[in-house]
Design a protein around this motif. Structure first.
Motif, short mmCIF file in Angstrom:
data_model
loop_
_atom_site.label_atom_id
_atom_site.label_comp_id
_atom_site.label_asym_id
_atom_site.label_seq_id
_atom_site.Cartn_x
_atom_site.Cartn_y
_atom_site.Cartn_z
N MET A 1 -63.77 -28.02 -35.41
CA MET A 1 -63.68 -27.75 -36.85
C MET A 1 -62.43 -28.41 -37.44
SD MET A 1 -63.61 -24.09 -38.86
CE MET A 1 -65.32 -23.77 -38.47
N LEU A 2 -62.60 -29.03 -38.60
CA LEU A 2 -61.47 -29.67 -39.24
C LEU A 2 -60.64 -28.65 -40.01
CD1 LEU A 2 -63.10 -32.91 -40.73
CD2 LEU A 2 -62.17 -32.53 -38.44
N SER A 3 -59.36 -28.91 -40.08
CA SER A 3 -58.49 -28.03 -40.86
C SER A 3 -58.61 -28.40 -42.34
CB SER A 3 -57.04 -28.19 -40.42
OG SER A 3 -56.54 -29.47 -40.79
N SER A 49 -69.87 -36.80 -35.32
CA SER A 49 -70.67 -35.81 -34.60
C SER A 49 -70.35 -35.90 -33.11
CB SER A 49 -72.16 -36.07 -34.82
OG SER A 49 -72.54 -37.31 -34.24
N ALA A 50 -70.62 -34.82 -32.40
CA ALA A 50 -70.37 -34.80 -30.95
C ALA A 50 -71.16 -35.91 -30.26
CB ALA A 50 -70.74 -33.44 -30.38
N PRO A 72 -72.01 -31.46 -39.77
CA PRO A 72 -72.64 -32.09 -40.94
C PRO A 72 -72.05 -31.59 -42.26
CG PRO A 72 -74.31 -31.54 -39.32
CD PRO A 72 -73.02 -30.94 -38.82
N ARG A 73 -71.74 -30.31 -42.35
CA ARG A 73 -71.17 -29.76 -43.57
C ARG A 73 -69.78 -30.37 -43.84
NH1 ARG A 73 -70.94 -28.73 -48.58
NH2 ARG A 73 -69.56 -27.03 -49.22
N GLU A 74 -68.99 -30.53 -42.79
CA GLU A 74 -67.68 -31.14 -42.95
C GLU A 74 -67.79 -32.60 -43.35
OE1 GLU A 74 -65.03 -28.43 -39.85
OE2 GLU A 74 -66.17 -30.15 -39.10
N MET A 75 -68.78 -33.31 -42.78
CA MET A 75 -68.99 -34.71 -43.15
C MET A 75 -69.34 -34.83 -44.63
SD MET A 75 -68.29 -36.69 -40.63
CE MET A 75 -68.95 -38.22 -41.28
N LEU A 81 -69.89 -41.19 -49.40
CA LEU A 81 -71.27 -41.64 -49.55
C LEU A 81 -72.15 -40.53 -50.09
CD1 LEU A 81 -71.71 -43.51 -46.14
CD2 LEU A 81 -71.05 -44.50 -48.34
N SER A 82 -73.20 -40.91 -50.82
CA SER A 82 -74.14 -39.91 -51.31
C SER A 82 -74.95 -39.32 -50.16
CB SER A 82 -75.08 -40.52 -52.36
OG SER A 82 -75.73 -41.67 -51.85
N ASN A 83 -75.17 -40.14 -49.12
CA ASN A 83 -75.83 -39.67 -47.90
C ASN A 83 -74.88 -39.91 -46.73
OD1 ASN A 83 -78.49 -38.96 -49.02
ND2 ASN A 83 -78.68 -41.16 -49.39
N PRO A 84 -74.07 -38.92 -46.39
CA PRO A 84 -73.06 -39.11 -45.33
C PRO A 84 -73.66 -39.56 -44.01
CG PRO A 84 -72.69 -37.06 -46.52
CD PRO A 84 -74.03 -37.57 -46.97
#
Length: 256
Positions: A1-3, A49-50, A72-75, A81-84
């Motif tokens: 998880m990103l901070s 992603s992993a 995916p939520r963090e990305m 981008l509109s589509n990460p």
């Protein structure tokens, strides 16, 4: 998880102000990031992603790049981008280097592009990609051109940012210095027909602003005005399309 600090820092790099402050930029997508991993660009980190990290672990370790597993939520939160995609990299902006010598390094004058006030990121990135396709390794931009490290510019280059040198210069001063050693071709609506004009193997191809064309100050420095003939009723061509057509004709008829 990103901070939260990581997310805040990465998203700040979408702004030129913070790119200049931190001397960093972002790049997204498998092809672009892997191309950059094979270039001299320095990485601050990879967020992916992993599965992507596992699939590219050897290359990551070879460059000793810090990697962070990202959901995916963090990305979605950090992506421009509109589509990460499934991978985003933060890279260091290289220190500015002196602009190219007007007459090269004892090898004669090569073919280069000069961009006058190109504002659209997609156009800028596409022109860089076009230069790469036609083996043109140098682009000189006016200071008012869009930032090279704008995420949309980086994305539109499709990796060509690693192979084409882009400089920001006082374009009027630069072209005044090069005017003697090399011809300066300017793209205008009224000029010599590109397909019948005599073209040299070296020189500068000047492309103007999307809406206003080449500025009056730079027009005075153009030694050859060229034009792409029109066969329809459109008022003008997109700047990146015009650059591609002109580069193609130069390469078709000349050899360095």
């Amino acid at each position: 998880m990103l901070s939260q600090n990581q997310i805040k820092h990465i998203t700040s790099l979408k702004s030129k102000k913070f790119r200049e402050e931190y001397r960093q930029f972002i790049a997204e997508g498998h092809k672009l990031v892997t191309d950059l991993m094979e270039s001299p660009f320095s990485f601050s980190g990879i967020y992916a992603s992993a599965e992507w990290i596992v699939g590219n672990l050897k290359a990551i370790q070879a460059r000793n790049i810090p990697s962070f597993e990202t959901t995916p939520r963090e990305m979605e939160r950090i992506s421009a981008l509109s589509n990460p995609s499934n991978v985003l990299a933060v890279l260091e902006i290289p220190s500015p280097s002196p602009g190219p010598s007007p007459v090269g390094e004892g090898k004669g004058v090569g073919l280069s592009l000069a961009l006058d006030d190109i504002r659209d990121p997609g156009n800028m990135g596409t022109i860089i990609r076009t230069a790469d396709w036609f083996g043109i390794g140098t682009i000189i931009c006016s200071g008012s051109c869009v930032d090279l490290y704008n995420p949309k510019v980086v994305q539109a280059t499709m990796g060509s940012i690693t192979r084409v040198r882009v400089f920001y210069e006082d374009l009027e001063k630069y072209l005044a210095e090069i005017k003697g050693p090399a011809p300066i071709y300017g793209a205008f609506l009224e000029g010599e027909d590109l397909y019948t004009a005599t073209l040299s193997a070296g020189g500068i191809i000047l492309i103007g602003n999307e809406a206003h064309g080449i500025s009056p100050a730079l027009e005075k420095l153009v030694t050859r005005k060229i034009s792409i003939p029109s066969y329809g009723k459109a008022e003008s061509l997109n700047a990146s399309v015009a650059a591609a057509v002109i580069c193609a004709e130069f390469r078709r008829r000349t050899k360095e």
